[in-house]
Design an enzyme around this catalytic site. Structure first.
Site, PDB file in Angstrom:
ATOM      1  N   MET A 123      56.606  51.244  65.393  1.00 39.44           N
ATOM      2  CA  MET A 123      58.162  50.563  65.268  1.00 39.44           C
ATOM      3  C   MET A 123      58.630  50.473  66.745  1.00 39.44           C
ATOM      4  SD  MET A 123      59.559  50.819  61.347  1.00 39.44           S
ATOM      5  CE  MET A 123      58.322  49.610  60.059  1.00 39.44           C
ATOM      6  N   ARG A 155      35.009  54.938  69.464  1.00 44.89           N
ATOM      7  CA  ARG A 155      35.944  54.138  68.958  1.00 44.89           C
ATOM      8  C   ARG A 155      37.043  53.917  70.186  1.00 44.89           C
ATOM      9  NH1 ARG A 155      35.578  53.690  62.502  1.00 44.89           N
ATOM     10  NH2 ARG A 155      33.449  52.427  62.486  1.00 44.89           N
ATOM     11  N   LEU A 205      55.518  55.061  57.954  1.00 42.03           N
ATOM     12  CA  LEU A 205      55.751  56.183  57.475  1.00 42.03           C
ATOM     13  C   LEU A 205      57.078  56.988  59.031  1.00 42.03           C
ATOM     14  CD1 LEU A 205      51.840  56.291  57.408  1.00 42.03           C
ATOM     15  CD2 LEU A 205      53.340  57.427  55.745  1.00 42.03           C
ATOM     16  N   GLY A 265      68.264  50.436  58.600  1.00 45.98           N
ATOM     17  CA  GLY A 265      67.677  51.077  58.558  1.00 45.98           C
ATOM     18  C   GLY A 265      67.814  52.572  57.952  1.00 45.98           C
ATOM     19  N   LYS A 277      71.167  44.512  54.260  1.00 42.64           N
ATOM     20  CA  LYS A 277      70.478  43.107  53.882  1.00 42.64           C
ATOM     21  C   LYS A 277      72.609  42.757  53.506  1.00 42.64           C
ATOM     22  CE  LYS A 277      67.275  43.247  50.928  1.00 42.64           C
ATOM     23  NZ  LYS A 277      66.892  43.031  49.575  1.00 42.64           N
ATOM     24  N   GLY A 278      73.254  41.773  53.249  1.00 39.86           N
ATOM     25  CA  GLY A 278      74.479  41.529  53.308  1.00 39.86           C
ATOM     26  C   GLY A 278      75.581  41.432  53.499  1.00 39.86           C
ATOM     27  N   ASP A 325      64.472  53.199  66.590  1.00 37.04           N
ATOM     28  CA  ASP A 325      64.523  52.877  67.893  1.00 37.04           C
ATOM     29  C   ASP A 325      64.588  53.673  68.650  1.00 37.04           C
ATOM     30  OD1 ASP A 325      62.906  50.840  65.907  1.00 37.04           O
ATOM     31  OD2 ASP A 325      64.934  49.876  65.858  1.00 37.04           O
TER      32      ASP A 325
HETATM   33  N1  LIG Z   1      76.419  46.622  56.566  1.00 37.65           N
HETATM   34  C1  LIG Z   1      74.912  45.497  57.138  1.00 37.65           C
HETATM   35  N2  LIG Z   1      74.811  44.877  56.336  1.00 37.65           N
HETATM   36  C2  LIG Z   1      74.255  43.999  56.383  1.00 37.65           C
HETATM   37  N3  LIG Z   1      73.091  43.541  56.603  1.00 37.65           N
HETATM   38  C3  LIG Z   1      73.445  44.712  57.953  1.00 37.65           C
HETATM   39  C4  LIG Z   1      74.158  45.707  58.308  1.00 37.65           C
HETATM   40  N4  LIG Z   1      74.041  47.086  59.518  1.00 37.65           N
HETATM   41  C5  LIG Z   1      73.041  46.119  59.785  1.00 37.65           C
HETATM   42  N5  LIG Z   1      71.996  44.868  59.233  1.00 37.65           N
HETATM   43  C6  LIG Z   1      71.365  43.955  59.452  1.00 37.65           C
HETATM   44  O1  LIG Z   1      70.265  45.077  58.891  1.00 37.65           O
HETATM   45  C7  LIG Z   1      69.044  44.788  60.167  1.00 37.65           C
HETATM   46  C8  LIG Z   1      68.839  46.109  61.026  1.00 37.65           C
HETATM   47  O2  LIG Z   1      68.565  46.348  62.335  1.00 37.65           O
HETATM   48  P1  LIG Z   1      69.795  46.469  63.399  1.00 37.65           P
HETATM   49  O3  LIG Z   1      70.620  45.253  63.509  1.00 37.65           O
HETATM   50  O4  LIG Z   1      69.454  47.016  64.556  1.00 37.65           O
HETATM   51  O5  LIG Z   1      70.457  47.712  62.945  1.00 37.65           O
HETATM   52  P2  LIG Z   1      70.685  48.595  62.404  1.00 37.65           P
HETATM   53  O6  LIG Z   1      70.447  49.345  64.255  1.00 37.65           O
HETATM   54  O7  LIG Z   1      71.997  49.656  61.943  1.00 37.65           O
HETATM   55  O8  LIG Z   1      69.683  49.210  61.378  1.00 37.65           O
HETATM   56  C9  LIG Z   1      69.584  43.568  60.912  1.00 37.65           C
HETATM   57  O9  LIG Z   1      68.809  42.939  60.281  1.00 37.65           O
HETATM   58  C10 LIG Z   1      71.338  43.461  60.609  1.00 37.65           C
HETATM   59  O10 LIG Z   1      71.680  42.377  60.571  1.00 37.65           O
HETATM   60  O1  LIG Z   2      62.406  48.658  56.824  1.00 40.26           O
HETATM   61  P1  LIG Z   2      62.336  46.728  57.927  1.00 40.26           P
HETATM   62  O2  LIG Z   2      63.415  46.050  56.796  1.00 40.26           O
HETATM   63  O3  LIG Z   2      60.970  46.837  57.323  1.00 40.26           O
HETATM   64  O4  LIG Z   2      62.580  46.395  58.961  1.00 40.26           O
HETATM   65  C1  LIG Z   2      62.011  47.296  60.275  1.00 40.26           C
HETATM   66  C2  LIG Z   2      62.379  47.762  61.554  1.00 40.26           C
HETATM   67  O5  LIG Z   2      63.576  48.559  61.267  1.00 40.26           O
HETATM   68  C3  LIG Z   2      63.035  49.751  61.742  1.00 40.26           C
HETATM   69  O6  LIG Z   2      62.628  50.110  61.339  1.00 40.26           O
HETATM   70  C4  LIG Z   2      64.150  50.662  62.388  1.00 40.26           C
HETATM   71  O7  LIG Z   2      65.084  49.773  62.629  1.00 40.26           O
HETATM   72  P2  LIG Z   2      66.472  49.823  62.927  1.00 40.26           P
HETATM   73  O8  LIG Z   2      66.899  51.586  63.004  1.00 40.26           O
HETATM   74  O9  LIG Z   2      67.564  49.285  63.081  1.00 40.26           O
HETATM   75  O10 LIG Z   2      66.993  49.584  61.262  1.00 40.26           O
HETATM   76  C5  LIG Z   2      62.608  48.854  62.836  1.00 40.26           C
HETATM   77  O11 LIG Z   2      61.690  50.206  63.817  1.00 40.26           O
HETATM   78  C6  LIG Z   2      62.046  47.856  62.302  1.00 40.26           C
HETATM   79  O12 LIG Z   2      61.082  47.043  63.158  1.00 40.26           O
HETATM   80 MG   LIG Z   3      68.306  48.738  65.211  1.00 37.93          MG
END
Ligand SMILES: Nc1ncnc2c1ncn2[C@@H]1O[C@H](COP(=O)(O)OP(=O)(O)O)[C@@H](O)[C@H]1O
Ligand SMILES: O=P(O)(O)OC[C@H]1O[C@](O)(COP(=O)(O)O)[C@@H](O)[C@@H]1O
Ligand SMILES: [Mg+2]
Length: 361
Positions: free
Chosen positions: A184, A177, A286, A13, A79-80, A142
């Protein structure tokens, strides 16, 4: 030192401060060592694409506003995963060797990967497979990457959440309210805890602390009846469970599950149990955007410079980290074994309790 050619990619992300880190890597590599830097597009996808998606980065690339811009100009992907790549026909293929071949075809001597916990796991495996010298830089809103106090993007995301609370307070007060703000954070409550304290929340619900809805309702009643303040702010992490013990998740286009929406359940319960007029805001993406905060630019710059220095020293399989006001390096194998949750015995939980904030327990 022999002239090197290094690759850099952003994975997972996006968040604010990634461009600052790419800039720091590029400047240090060029000015410090006379190396060449290749920016790989869209995370790991860039190296398995046909043709490969990559470009030479130079100081000219960063002559404009990139230091100040959120997101990543290289693109990123969640992805991927090359080890389990979903093909258009629905089948799953191991394309990890294509990643290694893509890396080799660019004549690269090493790779710097900016990513979170998930990305570090994938990149660690890929680089071991291809014997690729690798240095990681931690990023994610995060802040859940082990062995570093801060990740790039966290501070900006917390600022967005605090700003949201600042904006919710006057409307809450005007209409008497309860405002519920869902933030997130995946399985860790760092954004909620930091923003809740800084933004004056009455209740903060975290995945690390099981909550009791009776306690939450009691706190709201106390605010209304005893504090004589007819409005309240509640912050909840996206990964907390509902009163039925389930997390609220939805599948993305790839079928992967993401959190989102539990705030509505909490808001509904509060309204039912206290009778208070209650509204819910799900802050969502956001938190990932905007101008990077000072600390994100600062640690991104320090991480980028140190990552190149480590590569120059011949180090590999490690991640730069922020510990005790310094950049250090930590073994990647140790990082990927752990997940950084909130320390429920730590300073910030103690601070929240000391302020009278209800943590639901
Ligand atoms: N190089 C990558 N190719 C494809 N999917 C990835 C890659 N790196 C992370 N992801 C996927 O992206 C999502 C991001 O969440 P996370 O595992 O916390 O990765 P990150 O913290 O690196 O963003 C997860 O579903 C993970 O499997
Ligand atoms: O952008 P997406 O695929 O909707 O994912 C949302 C998720 O990615 C995040 O914004 C960031 O997470 P990563 O940095 O691990 O990718 C999380 O806080 C949230 O749960
Ligand atoms: Mg992560």
């Amino acid at each position: 030192m022999a002239k090197k050619r290094i690759g850099i990619l952003t994975s997972g992300g996006d968040c604010a401060g990634l461009n600052a880190a790419i800039r720091a890597v590029t400047r240090r590599a060029i000015d410090g060592f006379g190396w060449e830097v290749v920016g790989i597009r869209n995370g790991t996808l860039g190296l398995i694409s046909e043709p490969i998606e990559a470009e030479i980065l130079d100081k000219q690339t960063f002559s404009g506003v990139l230091l100040r811009q959120g997101g990543t100009f290289l693109g990123s992907s969640t992805k991927g995963d090359p080890f389990a790549f979903k093909m258009p026909d629905g089948s799953v293929k191991d394309r990890s060797m294509e990643f290694v071949e893509g890396f080799r075809s660019l004549n690269l001597d090493g790779l710097i990967g900016i990513g979170g916990d998930g990305s570090m796991k994938i990149l660690n495996r890929l680089c071991e497979l291809g014997d690729i010298p690798f240095i990681g830089i931690p990023k994610t809103i995060d802040n859940d990457v082990a062995l570093t106090e801060f990740t790039i993007g966290f501070t900006t995301a917390v600022n967005v959440a605090v700003d949201a609370l600042d904006r919710l307070l006057p409307t809450a007060a005007s209409h008497h309210r309860v405002m519920v703000l869902e933030v997130m954070g995946r399985d860790a409550g760092h954004i909620a805890l930091h923003a809740g304290i800084a933004g004056g929340a009455d209740v903060i619900l975290l995945p690390e602390i099981a909550y009791d809805m009776d306690k939450v309702a009691e706190k709201i009643r106390d605010v209304y009846e005893n504090e004589k303040r007819s409005h309240a702010l509640v912050v909840c992490s996206e990964a907390i469970k509902t009163s039925q013990g389930q997390t609220v998740m939805h599948a993305n286009e790839e079928g992967k599950m993401n959190y989102g929406g539990v705030g509505h359940e909490i808001g509904g319960q509060i309204a039912k149990m206290t009778g208070a007029d209650t509204r819910v805001t799900v802050l969502g993406h956001l938190q990932r955007g905007g101008t990077p905060a000072m600390r994100d630019r600062l640690i991104a710059s320090a991480f980028g410079v140190r990552a190149v220095d480590l590569m120059a020293q011949g180090k590999t399989n490690c991640m730069v980290a922020w510990q005790h006001r310094e950049v250090v390096d930590v073994p990647l194998d140790e990082v990927v074994k752990r997940y950084k949750k909130i320390d429920v015995t730590g300073t910030l939980v103690h601070t929240a309790r000391g302020l009278g904030i209800c943590l639901g327990d």
